[in-house]
Design a protein around this motif. Structure first.
Motif, short mmCIF file in Angstrom:
data_model
loop_
_atom_site.label_atom_id
_atom_site.label_comp_id
_atom_site.label_asym_id
_atom_site.label_seq_id
_atom_site.Cartn_x
_atom_site.Cartn_y
_atom_site.Cartn_z
N ASP A 30 0.83 -1.21 0.00
CA ASP A 30 0.00 0.00 0.00
C ASP A 30 0.87 1.26 0.00
O ASP A 30 0.58 2.23 -0.70
CB ASP A 30 -0.92 0.01 1.23
CG ASP A 30 -2.02 -1.04 1.14
OD1 ASP A 30 -2.24 -1.58 0.04
OD2 ASP A 30 -2.65 -1.32 2.17
N LYS A 33 2.36 1.89 -3.40
CA LYS A 33 1.36 2.47 -4.30
C LYS A 33 1.24 3.97 -4.06
O LYS A 33 0.98 4.75 -4.99
CB LYS A 33 0.00 1.80 -4.08
CG LYS A 33 -0.09 0.37 -4.56
CD LYS A 33 -1.46 -0.22 -4.23
CE LYS A 33 -1.53 -1.70 -4.56
NZ LYS A 33 -2.84 -2.29 -4.15
N GLY A 34 1.41 4.39 -2.82
CA GLY A 34 1.30 5.80 -2.48
C GLY A 34 2.48 6.62 -2.94
O GLY A 34 2.39 7.84 -3.06
N ASN A 198 -4.67 3.28 6.31
CA ASN A 198 -4.55 3.36 4.85
C ASN A 198 -3.18 3.95 4.51
O ASN A 198 -3.05 5.15 4.29
CB ASN A 198 -5.67 4.22 4.27
CG ASN A 198 -5.70 4.20 2.75
OD1 ASN A 198 -4.69 3.93 2.09
ND2 ASN A 198 -6.85 4.48 2.16
N GLU A 200 -1.38 3.93 1.84
CA GLU A 200 -1.30 4.61 0.54
C GLU A 200 -1.73 6.07 0.68
O GLU A 200 -1.05 6.99 0.19
CB GLU A 200 -2.18 3.90 -0.48
CG GLU A 200 -2.15 4.55 -1.86
CD GLU A 200 -3.02 3.82 -2.88
OE1 GLU A 200 -3.09 4.28 -4.04
OE2 GLU A 200 -3.62 2.78 -2.53
N GLN A 201 -2.85 6.30 1.33
CA GLN A 201 -3.34 7.66 1.52
C GLN A 201 -2.43 8.45 2.44
O GLN A 201 -2.19 9.65 2.23
CB GLN A 201 -4.76 7.63 2.08
CG GLN A 201 -5.40 9.00 2.26
CD GLN A 201 -5.52 9.76 0.94
OE1 GLN A 201 -5.77 9.17 -0.10
NE2 GLN A 201 -5.33 11.07 1.00
N LYS A 204 0.56 9.85 0.65
CA LYS A 204 0.20 11.04 -0.12
C LYS A 204 0.12 12.28 0.77
O LYS A 204 0.50 13.38 0.36
CB LYS A 204 -1.12 10.79 -0.85
CG LYS A 204 -1.02 9.71 -1.94
CD LYS A 204 -2.36 9.44 -2.61
CE LYS A 204 -2.21 8.36 -3.67
NZ LYS A 204 -3.51 8.02 -4.32
#
Length: 215
Positions: A30, A33-34, A198, A200-201, A204
């Motif tokens: 995850d 991906k971020g 989360n 990934e978030q 960001k």
């Protein structure tokens, strides 16, 4: 021929191998991906750990995203595993020239600096790829690191062209506050991402804070 990856800054994730493997790999996937830029395996191994197998599992994810994978302290694992790109030392390593000879191939290397600018000078002189200051804020993950003043980070940026990372209790909120006091290139995190619901978030959010332009 394998292309040597580079470290230029960004979000640097330190993995805790004591975590349950499937959970660790899911959190890593995850975070990748971020958009994390570097991964280090902390040498906090559980009893009886199959280090080489775990490194290979982690490297399988990192390779897909072309993210360099480093090991903490245990440079001998660079000889044993083809899946590692480098090593992170907790301070200036003893007999560094001997380590270079023993590894016998190019590798990425960085050190933790605890507020001592002599460490920056040493790393620059020896051609290391980055330095990381620990700890900017109180953190359970940072262990015995002393608190580093922003002025020290600011001075380090004047001394070297190496990427300068900050670590220890880093959150998107205090990244912005710190950017107002000193320039830096990246942020190293452990629990800030591994404990996130989360990742990934969360990555960001870290990126957004890191890209904040201080006046």
């Amino acid at each position: 021929m394998k292309t040597r990856l580079k470290i230029t800054g960004g979000i640097y994730l330190v993995l805790n191998p004591a975590m349950e493997l499937n959970l660790l790999l899911q959190k890593l996937a995850d975070a990748l991906k971020g958009g994390i830029q570097v991964v280090q395996i902390w040498n906090n191994w559980p009893a009886g750990a199959d280090k080489l197998s775990l490194i290979e599992h982690i490297a399988g994810l990192c390779r897909f995203y072309r993210v360099p994978l480093l090991i903490n302290q245990e440079w001998q694992l660079l000889q044993a595993s083809p899946f590692l790109d480098g090593v992170h030392f907790d301070g200036i390593p003893h007999y560094f020239d001997t380590i270079l000879v023993n590894i016998g191939k190019p590798f990425l290397a960085g050190i933790t600096c605890s507020g001592n600018l002599d460490d920056i000078a040493w790393a620059d002189e020896h051609g290391l790829d980055y330095v990381s200051f620990c700890s900017m804020f109180p953190s359970s993950s940072a262990g015995s690191c002393t608190i580093v003043m922003p002025a020290t980070v600011k001075e380090a940026k004047k001394m070297t062209r190496m990427p300068v990372f900050v670590s220890g209790g880093m959150t998107p909120e205090n990244i912005i506050a710190l950017k107002k006091q000193a320039p830096f290139d990246g942020v190293a995190v452990i629990s800030g991402l591994l404990s996130a619901a989360n990742p990934e978030q969360k990555v960001k959010q870290y990126h957004q804070a890191l890209n904040y332009k201080a006046d």
